[in-house]
Enzyme design. Structure first.
Site, mmCIF file in Angstrom:
data_model
loop_
_atom_site.group_PDB
_atom_site.id
_atom_site.type_symbol
_atom_site.label_atom_id
_atom_site.label_comp_id
_atom_site.label_asym_id
_atom_site.label_seq_id
_atom_site.Cartn_x
_atom_site.Cartn_y
_atom_site.Cartn_z
ATOM 1 N N GLY A 84 0.775 -1.244 0.000
ATOM 2 C CA GLY A 84 0.000 0.000 0.000
ATOM 3 C C GLY A 84 0.802 1.288 0.000
ATOM 4 O O GLY A 84 0.297 2.330 0.426
ATOM 5 N N ASN A 140 1.760 3.098 -2.623
ATOM 6 C CA ASN A 140 1.148 4.061 -3.559
ATOM 7 C C ASN A 140 -0.146 4.625 -2.979
ATOM 8 O O ASN A 140 -0.424 5.816 -3.106
ATOM 9 C CB ASN A 140 0.875 3.395 -4.907
ATOM 10 N N MET A 193 -3.542 -6.880 -7.169
ATOM 11 C CA MET A 193 -2.923 -7.934 -7.965
ATOM 12 C C MET A 193 -3.898 -8.961 -8.543
ATOM 13 O O MET A 193 -3.489 -10.044 -8.940
ATOM 14 C CB MET A 193 -1.848 -8.646 -7.132
ATOM 15 N N LYS A 194 -5.183 -8.628 -8.596
ATOM 16 C CA LYS A 194 -6.165 -9.522 -9.224
ATOM 17 C C LYS A 194 -6.607 -8.910 -10.551
ATOM 18 O O LYS A 194 -6.574 -7.682 -10.708
ATOM 19 C CB LYS A 194 -7.407 -9.668 -8.337
ATOM 20 N N ILE A 195 -7.063 -9.754 -11.449
ATOM 21 C CA ILE A 195 -7.600 -9.235 -12.707
ATOM 22 C C ILE A 195 -9.091 -8.960 -12.518
ATOM 23 O O ILE A 195 -9.832 -9.829 -12.033
ATOM 24 C CB ILE A 195 -7.329 -10.235 -13.853
ATOM 25 N N LEU A 196 -9.519 -7.757 -12.852
ATOM 26 C CA LEU A 196 -10.936 -7.400 -12.710
ATOM 27 C C LEU A 196 -11.735 -8.072 -13.817
ATOM 28 O O LEU A 196 -11.278 -8.158 -14.967
ATOM 29 C CB LEU A 196 -11.108 -5.883 -12.796
ATOM 30 N N ASN A 224 -4.856 2.458 -13.305
ATOM 31 C CA ASN A 224 -3.830 1.579 -12.713
ATOM 32 C C ASN A 224 -2.443 2.187 -12.882
ATOM 33 O O ASN A 224 -2.214 2.965 -13.814
ATOM 34 C CB ASN A 224 -3.875 0.213 -13.427
ATOM 35 N N HIS A 279 1.525 0.900 -13.395
ATOM 36 C CA HIS A 279 2.266 -0.295 -13.797
ATOM 37 C C HIS A 279 3.764 0.035 -13.770
ATOM 38 O O HIS A 279 4.179 1.040 -14.354
ATOM 39 C CB HIS A 279 1.817 -0.683 -15.213
HETATM 40 C C1 GAR Z 1 3.914 -1.112 -7.325
HETATM 41 O O1 GAR Z 1 5.242 -1.146 -7.793
HETATM 42 C C2 GAR Z 1 2.935 -1.131 -8.480
HETATM 43 O O2 GAR Z 1 3.364 -0.389 -9.600
HETATM 44 C C3 GAR Z 1 2.899 -2.599 -8.801
HETATM 45 O O3 GAR Z 1 2.889 -3.230 -7.542
HETATM 46 C C4 GAR Z 1 3.571 -2.415 -6.596
HETATM 47 C C5 GAR Z 1 2.652 -2.180 -5.420
HETATM 48 O O4 GAR Z 1 3.307 -1.532 -4.372
HETATM 49 N N1 GAR Z 1 1.776 -2.945 -9.605
HETATM 50 C C6 GAR Z 1 1.802 -3.926 -10.516
HETATM 51 O O5 GAR Z 1 2.772 -4.622 -10.727
HETATM 52 C C7 GAR Z 1 0.503 -4.098 -11.298
HETATM 53 N N2 GAR Z 1 0.736 -4.934 -12.426
HETATM 54 P P1 GAR Z 1 2.501 -0.785 -3.246
HETATM 55 O O6 GAR Z 1 1.485 -1.792 -2.694
HETATM 56 O O7 GAR Z 1 3.536 -0.449 -2.210
HETATM 57 O O8 GAR Z 1 1.833 0.426 -3.844
#
Ligand code: GAR
Length: 190
Positions: free
Chosen positions: A12, A14, A91-94, A108, A110
Site C-alpha cells: 500500500g 502508492n 494484484m487480481k484481474i478485474l 492503474n 504499472h
Molecule cells: C507497485 O510497484 C505497483 O506499480 C505494482 O505493484 C507495486 C505495489 O506496491 N503494480 C503492478 O505490478 C501491477 N501490475 P505498493 O502496494 O507499495 O503500492
C-alpha cells in the site's frame, strides 16, 4: 471533488502517497478517498489506511471462485458508487463485468512500459534485461492485460543500480509522485 475508492492487495505505499496528497498535497480539494479495499486481510496497506482514518473493506479472494469473488466486489463497488476506482498494487484481474460498469473510470499504475512488459514483476524484468532506463505507466484499465489507454509515462534512470532492490526503490519513489500528478490531471479534466 471526485470520490475515489482505492483497491490494494498488499503493502500500500502508492495508496499511502495518494491519501497523503489528498490530505495535504497536490490532490487536496480535488478528490476525496471514500474507502480502501483489499482482497487480502491483514495486509500492511489496510493498517496504513486505518491509521489515516480511511474506511477499509476486505473481501478475501483466496478460496473463492473468480466469478463469485468478482460478483461480490462489483456489488460492493456499486454500493460505494465512486467516481473513479484507483488500483494501487491490486494484484487480481478485474472481471469484464466490472470493467464494463466503469468505462474510463478505473486507473492503474504499472511499474514498466506497458507496451514492453505486461503483468507482474516489472522491476525484475527491467533489471534482468539490464535496462538503463525503465518506465512507469499510468493507464486506464480495459479488458486486456495492461492494454488500456495511457495517461502518462515517466522515465526512471536505473543505470547505476546494482541490485533489484535498488531498482524497486528508485521506481517506487517515482511512482509515489507521478501517480498523484496523473490523477490530478484526469480529475481536473473530467
Ligand atoms: C507497485 O510497484 C505497483 O506499480 C505494482 O505493484 C507495486 C505495489 O506496491 N503494480 C503492478 O505490478 C501491477 N501490475 P505498493 O502496494 O507499495 O503500492
Amino acid at each position: 471533488m471526485k470520490k475515489i475508492t482505492i483497491l490494494i492487495s498488499g503493502r500500500g505505499s502508492n495508496m499511502q502517497a495518494i491519501i497523503r496528497n489528498t490530505q495535504s498535497g497536490i490532490l487536496k480539494n480535488i478528490c476525496t478517498i471514500q474507502s480502501v479495499f483489499s482482497n487480502k486481510k491483514d495486509v500492511a496497506g489496510l493498517h496504513i489506511a486505518k491509521n489515516l482514518s480511511i474506511p477499509t473493506y476486505v473481501i478475501v479472494s483466496k478460496g473463492k471462485k473468480r466469478k463469485n469473488y468478482n460478483a461480490m466486489l462489483l456489488d460492493w463497488l456499486k454500493q460505494q458508487n465512486p467516481d473513479f476506482i484507483i488500483l494501487a498494487g491490486y494484484m487480481k484481474i478485474l472481471s469484464p463485468e466490472i470493467i464494463r460498469e466503469y468505462p474510463n473510470k478505473i486507473i492503474n499504475i504499472h511499474p514498466a512500459d506497458t507496451t514492453k512488459h505486461q503483468g507482474l514483476h516489472g522491476y525484475d524484468w527491467a533489471f534482468e534485461n539490464k535496462l538503463k532506463t525503465t518506465k512507469i505507466t499510468v493507464h486506464f484499465v480495459d479488458e486486456g492485460l495492461d492494454t488500456g489507454e495511457v495517461i502518462g509515462k515517466k522515465d526512471v534512470d536505473i543505470s547505476d543500480c546494482k541490485m533489484i532492490e535498488e531498482v524497486e526503490q528508485k521506481g517506487l519513489k517515482v511512482e509515489h509522485k507521478f501517480y498523484s500528478e496523473c490523477l490530478r490531471e484526469i480529475f481536473e479534466d473530467r
